[in-house]
Scaffold this active site. Sequence first.
Site, short mmCIF file in Angstrom:
data_model
loop_
_atom_site.label_atom_id
_atom_site.label_comp_id
_atom_site.label_asym_id
_atom_site.label_seq_id
_atom_site.Cartn_x
_atom_site.Cartn_y
_atom_site.Cartn_z
N GLY A 53 4.63 -20.88 -2.55
CA GLY A 53 4.40 -21.24 -1.16
C GLY A 53 5.22 -22.45 -0.78
O GLY A 53 5.75 -23.15 -1.65
N HIS A 165 10.13 -17.98 -10.79
CA HIS A 165 9.62 -16.77 -10.14
C HIS A 165 9.91 -15.54 -11.00
O HIS A 165 11.05 -15.05 -11.03
CB HIS A 165 10.25 -16.59 -8.75
N ASP A 223 8.96 7.27 6.22
CA ASP A 223 7.63 6.66 6.30
C ASP A 223 6.70 7.47 7.20
O ASP A 223 5.57 7.80 6.81
CB ASP A 223 7.74 5.22 6.81
N LYS A 365 8.59 1.04 -0.44
CA LYS A 365 9.37 2.23 -0.14
C LYS A 365 9.42 3.21 -1.32
O LYS A 365 9.31 4.43 -1.12
CB LYS A 365 10.78 1.84 0.28
#
Length: 510
Positions: A53, A165, A223, A365
């Site tokens: 964050g 990360h 989608d 996706k």
Amino acid sequence: MDSIAILDFGSQYSQLIARRVREAQVYCELFPWDTPADTVLALRPRGWILSGGPASVYASGAPQIPGYVLASGLPILGICYGMQALTHALGGVVAASATREYGPAEVESLRDDPLLPGGRHPVWMSHGDRIERVPPGFLPLARSANSPIAAMVDPTTRRYGLQFHPEVRHTPVGPALLRGFVIDVCGAEPEWTAASILSTAVERVRAQVGAQPVIAGVSGGVDSAVAAALVRRAVGDQLTNIFVNTGMLRQGEPEAVVEAFGERAGGRLCAVDASESFLDALAGVTDPEAKRRIIGEKFIRSFEEQARRLGSVHYLVQGTIYPDVVESSGPDRRVAARIKTHHNVGGLPADLGFDLVEPLRYLFKDEVRAVGEALGLPEALVWRQPFPGPGLAVRCLGEVSLERLNRLRAADKIMLDELEAAGMLRGDTAQAFAVLLPVRSVGVMGDERTYAETIALRAVTTEDFMTADWARLPYDLLARLSNRIVNEVPGVNRVVYDITTKPPATIEWE
């Protein structure tokens, strides 16, 4: 089904954590850090992941770890800010770093641990604060040039902290690390598969709509196609597909959509040509956010009109997926910055007359495509190149007019045809398209001066659409594209190729 709860402290990478956990075939959900305890605990998680964050843990009003997380006794993995919040909550010391770390870095393991093998590892850093002293019971696990404690572990409580990360592709050891945490440390069973996704989604749709009629907006994109097919699997003839031709579609697309849903998908299809109405509403509008809001509202109004003709319909199916929610900073992303308004998330009108059915809202996706294949949809439809909900309106920069849209359609068709002929439309390019710029430049054609518009070509490679790199198209292919577009598309005399990554750019131009 076993699950992991991810608490979001506002990182733009938070959904990537969810993606990596699901790649390990473990179900997870992402919650804002201040979500009520009852809501989060209803998931019955096997462990917690705390995201990064933008805040400093000591700043006034900075997000803190909820007490129920620490009281649960479950394993915890804190990433970047999550590590700092964990340190702060448990009595360690966090301080501003004299040298910030943003981008590639290298960490060195300090001790053996199942999650982080010994040796040196390339990682991705993005922080200005660092851990100065670990909390009681914790041991330093790794260090970097600017972070003496780049990772830490409390082996007794099974709590970990990472300054880097692991969710981004720039950290090669990351996927194995996250898999090890959720499966080996938390003990979650890897049961999240296309079949289980489909089964769960069908049950949720049935529970939501019951025996009520449903309409689905289909655009021909993967989608909306998968969402409509999934809902049809759940409720059968209760579903009516509605195709609204906004006039913002690619060349030949309206006809292809009618054919695909009329012959292959089955069920009822109501096709509406509203192109003139959409063009009128967009006249004189150049701001991309305004375009998205206008198109979003007109979509809904079109559906409302068709619903009235069908009778009493209260449910509308939309193909919203996770990246739409992330970039729009929708109501379940209160902390993150808005990148752009997606027409089916932040662009919806306040007086929406439907309850939304969004069976793909928390899927990426690749998961959507896996579900599409499980539903038996045609491969050409499942693997179709992504297309934005607002259509060519956000690829036609500046004012949208029929003339400029036709110009863009012609250039885009040339690009897709050439990529397909070169065998690069799938695999080599995750998304490829043309953009019409409101920029005129001087050229020479037939020994005469021209002053015409510019086409920008965009082709990217990506695995998750959260980050992307530009596709290294062969020079001879670029040459053919430029030559064909300039010679075959009236009003264009210059072609450029976009070589910008995401970030700092987005994949689409608007």
